[in-house]
Design a protein around this motif. Structure first.
Motif, PDB file in Angstrom:
ATOM      1  N   VAL A 293      43.451  53.308  45.543  1.00 52.26           N
ATOM      2  CA  VAL A 293      43.233  53.958  44.251  1.00 52.26           C
ATOM      3  C   VAL A 293      42.553  52.956  43.336  1.00 52.26           C
ATOM      4  CG1 VAL A 293      45.185  55.540  44.463  1.00 52.26           C
ATOM      5  CG2 VAL A 293      45.514  53.284  43.398  1.00 52.26           C
ATOM      6  N   TRP A 294      41.928  53.480  42.294  1.00 54.36           N
ATOM      7  CA  TRP A 294      41.166  52.661  41.352  1.00 54.36           C
ATOM      8  C   TRP A 294      41.716  52.852  39.945  1.00 54.36           C
ATOM      9  CZ3 TRP A 294      37.818  48.858  40.481  1.00 54.36           C
ATOM     10  CH2 TRP A 294      37.046  48.846  39.321  1.00 54.36           C
ATOM     11  N   LEU A 295      41.971  51.726  39.295  1.00 55.67           N
ATOM     12  CA  LEU A 295      42.379  51.747  37.890  1.00 55.67           C
ATOM     13  C   LEU A 295      41.318  51.024  37.069  1.00 55.67           C
ATOM     14  CD1 LEU A 295      46.191  50.845  38.067  1.00 55.67           C
ATOM     15  CD2 LEU A 295      45.156  53.107  37.836  1.00 55.67           C
ATOM     16  N   ARG A 296      40.698  51.720  36.128  1.00 54.18           N
ATOM     17  CA  ARG A 296      39.743  51.068  35.232  1.00 54.18           C
ATOM     18  C   ARG A 296      40.542  50.484  34.078  1.00 54.18           C
ATOM     19  NH1 ARG A 296      34.593  50.259  34.780  1.00 54.18           N
ATOM     20  NH2 ARG A 296      34.093  51.561  36.593  1.00 54.18           N
ATOM     21  N   LEU A 297      40.756  49.186  34.151  1.00 52.57           N
ATOM     22  CA  LEU A 297      41.646  48.487  33.238  1.00 52.57           C
ATOM     23  C   LEU A 297      40.915  47.749  32.116  1.00 52.57           C
ATOM     24  CD1 LEU A 297      43.761  47.069  36.152  1.00 52.57           C
ATOM     25  CD2 LEU A 297      44.682  48.619  34.425  1.00 52.57           C
ATOM     26  N   ALA A 311      54.864  39.643  41.009  1.00 51.67           N
ATOM     27  CA  ALA A 311      55.807  40.460  41.773  1.00 51.67           C
ATOM     28  C   ALA A 311      55.542  40.387  43.276  1.00 51.67           C
ATOM     29  CB  ALA A 311      55.736  41.913  41.297  1.00 51.67           C
ATOM     30  N   GLY A 312      54.621  39.508  43.669  1.00 55.87           N
ATOM     31  CA  GLY A 312      54.316  39.367  45.085  1.00 55.87           C
ATOM     32  C   GLY A 312      53.389  40.422  45.628  1.00 55.87           C
ATOM     33  N   ILE A 313      52.595  41.026  44.744  1.00 50.77           N
ATOM     34  CA  ILE A 313      51.706  42.116  45.147  1.00 50.77           C
ATOM     35  C   ILE A 313      50.264  41.679  44.940  1.00 50.77           C
ATOM     36  CG2 ILE A 313      51.023  44.504  44.713  1.00 50.77           C
ATOM     37  CD1 ILE A 313      53.902  44.726  43.399  1.00 50.77           C
ATOM     38  N   SER A 314      49.468  41.765  45.996  1.00 47.22           N
ATOM     39  CA  SER A 314      48.061  41.405  45.923  1.00 47.22           C
ATOM     40  C   SER A 314      47.216  42.660  45.739  1.00 47.22           C
ATOM     41  CB  SER A 314      47.629  40.673  47.197  1.00 47.22           C
ATOM     42  OG  SER A 314      46.237  40.415  47.178  1.00 47.22           O
ATOM     43  N   ILE A 315      46.487  42.712  44.627  1.00 44.17           N
ATOM     44  CA  ILE A 315      45.528  43.790  44.405  1.00 44.17           C
ATOM     45  C   ILE A 315      44.155  43.143  44.270  1.00 44.17           C
ATOM     46  CG2 ILE A 315      47.276  45.212  43.297  1.00 44.17           C
ATOM     47  CD1 ILE A 315      45.876  44.636  40.604  1.00 44.17           C
ATOM     48  N   ARG A 316      43.122  43.960  44.129  1.00 44.88           N
ATOM     49  CA  ARG A 316      41.760  43.404  44.069  1.00 44.88           C
ATOM     50  C   ARG A 316      41.157  43.671  42.694  1.00 44.88           C
ATOM     51  NH1 ARG A 316      37.885  40.848  43.677  1.00 44.88           N
ATOM     52  NH2 ARG A 316      36.279  40.409  45.228  1.00 44.88           N
ATOM     53  N   PRO A 317      41.203  42.671  41.789  1.00 44.39           N
ATOM     54  CA  PRO A 317      40.600  42.848  40.462  1.00 44.39           C
ATOM     55  C   PRO A 317      39.100  42.606  40.503  1.00 44.39           C
ATOM     56  CG  PRO A 317      41.607  40.693  40.597  1.00 44.39           C
ATOM     57  CD  PRO A 317      41.876  41.370  41.927  1.00 44.39           C
ATOM     58  N   GLY A 322      38.121  46.688  36.391  1.00 42.84           N
ATOM     59  CA  GLY A 322      39.268  47.416  36.904  1.00 42.84           C
ATOM     60  C   GLY A 322      39.762  46.794  38.184  1.00 42.84           C
ATOM     61  N   ALA A 323      40.660  47.484  38.860  1.00 42.25           N
ATOM     62  CA  ALA A 323      41.264  46.949  40.073  1.00 42.25           C
ATOM     63  C   ALA A 323      41.393  48.033  41.133  1.00 42.25           C
ATOM     64  CB  ALA A 323      42.642  46.358  39.771  1.00 42.25           C
ATOM     65  N   ARG A 324      41.201  47.601  42.381  1.00 40.73           N
ATOM     66  CA  ARG A 324      41.419  48.461  43.542  1.00 40.73           C
ATOM     67  C   ARG A 324      42.775  48.116  44.133  1.00 40.73           C
ATOM     68  NH1 ARG A 324      37.659  46.666  47.931  1.00 40.73           N
ATOM     69  NH2 ARG A 324      39.396  45.255  48.374  1.00 40.73           N
ATOM     70  N   ILE A 325      43.593  49.141  44.360  1.00 35.83           N
ATOM     71  CA  ILE A 325      44.914  48.935  44.931  1.00 35.83           C
ATOM     72  C   ILE A 325      44.985  49.696  46.245  1.00 35.83           C
ATOM     73  CG2 ILE A 325      47.390  49.207  44.619  1.00 35.83           C
ATOM     74  CD1 ILE A 325      45.174  49.363  41.563  1.00 35.83           C
ATOM     75  N   SER A 326      45.038  48.957  47.341  1.00 36.84           N
ATOM     76  CA  SER A 326      45.110  49.593  48.657  1.00 36.84           C
ATOM     77  C   SER A 326      46.494  50.177  48.900  1.00 36.84           C
ATOM     78  CB  SER A 326      44.779  48.580  49.756  1.00 36.84           C
ATOM     79  OG  SER A 326      43.442  48.158  49.668  1.00 36.84           O
ATOM     80  N   VAL A 327      46.531  51.307  49.564  1.00 33.68           N
ATOM     81  CA  VAL A 327      47.795  51.955  49.915  1.00 33.68           C
ATOM     82  C   VAL A 327      48.433  51.180  51.054  1.00 33.68           C
ATOM     83  CG1 VAL A 327      48.821  54.036  50.877  1.00 33.68           C
ATOM     84  CG2 VAL A 327      47.015  54.209  49.148  1.00 33.68           C
ATOM     85  N   GLY A 328      49.719  50.865  50.910  1.00 30.40           N
ATOM     86  CA  GLY A 328      50.440  50.134  51.947  1.00 30.40           C
ATOM     87  C   GLY A 328      51.623  50.920  52.455  1.00 30.40           C
ATOM     88  N   THR A 329      52.693  50.231  52.756  1.00 36.75           N
ATOM     89  CA  THR A 329      53.927  50.890  53.157  1.00 36.75           C
ATOM     90  C   THR A 329      54.604  51.472  51.915  1.00 36.75           C
ATOM     91  OG1 THR A 329      55.257  48.899  52.843  1.00 36.75           O
ATOM     92  CG2 THR A 329      54.211  49.208  55.004  1.00 36.75           C
ATOM     93  N   PRO A 330      55.493  52.445  52.086  1.00 32.53           N
ATOM     94  CA  PRO A 330      56.211  52.964  50.913  1.00 32.53           C
ATOM     95  C   PRO A 330      56.924  51.871  50.131  1.00 32.53           C
ATOM     96  CG  PRO A 330      56.497  54.452  52.766  1.00 32.53           C
ATOM     97  CD  PRO A 330      55.773  53.249  53.299  1.00 32.53           C
TER      98      PRO A 330
END
Length: 347
Positions: A293-297, A311-317, A322-330
């Protein structure tokens, strides 16, 4: 001795190297890599032998899977490697390569290395503005990239508008439909380039084994296009750039489509859950047909990425866009959604 340094091309000053997603861990030792797909790391016997440079077995397997002639296929080191081969074959000083922006961040790296001029057309509503892209075509335009679904926004162009766009592209200009995330598409209105290229000699399709197939670490991509196009791309391939383990794993993945479909279906379901939750939290999230998903921040982009990192979460700024957040495990996605829920938005 001379104090002069070796000289390199001035074009290298015009862009920054590609930066892949990174792994981070929080204070509790948790680390969820949502920015990239995992790669196969298993070893294989026989790596002391050179691989089949023509990758006959893999080429034939792809041909059977997509019902195309083997002569219409060109392989490379991931779809980005195939894109580089294609540009080496088609672009040169005095020519132009056209693409939307923001789109796949390798385009601005690959194009200048050919000596060609890159022409960027701004997105409209987070997706390709095909009408504006058609307006930007000149007699110097050699290649047009259409990333569908678009990376990093996940948005798509649809069949009707793409057909209209193709009708405006000169026959001597190559349109490259970059379908790295095609396996995640569920919208029936999205064009399938492999269905279209047969009737369009100036249309080629890029696909990869790095996303849904889960072979990112092995680097296998391919192009499907008319024989003249595929032959040119094969000509510029760096010898042995698709190694023997990669070829074997790709063939095995093609033979395990039931597992692939199950894995992709789970990702698509999780994609919908993550987007719905973000919308419920009040975020603006464009519809996505990719595995992210994409968030225009805007100006908050780097701060939001830092909050995720804590929080130990890697996203792609991406800069201040904005940032791209790949879908992972629940579990990983719940951790991200908790950060998004708690983040103090200023706009």
């Amino acid at each position: 001795m001379s104090d002069r340094s070796p000289r390199f091309r001035s074009v290298l000053d015009q862009f920054a190297p590609y930066k892949p997603g990174r792994r981070v861990a929080n204070a509790a030792g948790q680390s969820f890599k949502l920015a990239s797909n995992k790669a196969i790391t298993e070893a294989a016997a026989g790596v002391n032998w050179y691989p089949d440079n023509t990758a006959v077995a893999l080429t034939e397997a792809i041909a059977r899977r997509h019902d195309v002639p083997p002569a219409h296929i060109a392989l490379g080191c991931g779809s980005v490697g195939v894109a580089q081969q294609l540009l080496a074959a088609a672009a040169e000083p005095g020519t132009e390569v056209l693409y939307a922006w923001r789109s796949f961040e390798a385009y601005p790296i690959l194009v200048p290395l050919t000596g060609a001029t890159d022409v960027r057309v701004p997105l409209k509503d987070e997706t390709h503005d095909l009408a504006a892209m058609a307006d930007a075509i000149t007699p110097r335009t050699r290649v047009i990239f259409v990333c569908n679904p678009n990376n990093p926004t996940g948005t798509v162009v649809r069949s009707g508008e793409f057909a209209e766009f193709l009708g405006r592209v000169p026959s001597d200009c190559l349109v490259v439909l970059d379908e790295a995330y095609a396996d995640y598409v569920r919208d029936p209105g999205v064009p399938n380039g492999i269905d279209l290229y047969r009737d369009h000699p100036n249309l080629a399709v890029l696909r990869t084994f790095s996303k849904a197939h889960g072979l990112a670490g092995l680097r296998v991509g391919f192009l499907i296009g008319q024989e003249q196009v595929a032959s040119a791309v094969r000509t510029t391939m760096l010898p042995f750039s698709v190694n023997s383990l990669a070829q074997t794993a790709a063939i095995a993945s093609l033979a395990a489509e039931d597992e692939l479909h199950e894995r992709v279906d789970l990702a698509v379901k999780e994609r919908a859950r993550v987007r719905d939750e973000l919308l419920a939290q009040g975020w603006t999230v464009p519809p996505t047909e990719a595995n992210f998903v994409w968030l225009r921040l805007g100006a908050d982009t780097q701060d939001f990425a830092a909050a995720c990192g804590d929080a130990g979460i890697s996203i792609r700024p991406f800069g201040d866009e904005g940032a791209r957040i790949s879908v992972g495990t629940p579990e990983a996605d719940d951790a991200f959604l908790a950060v998004a829920r708690a983040y103090p938005r200023r706009h």
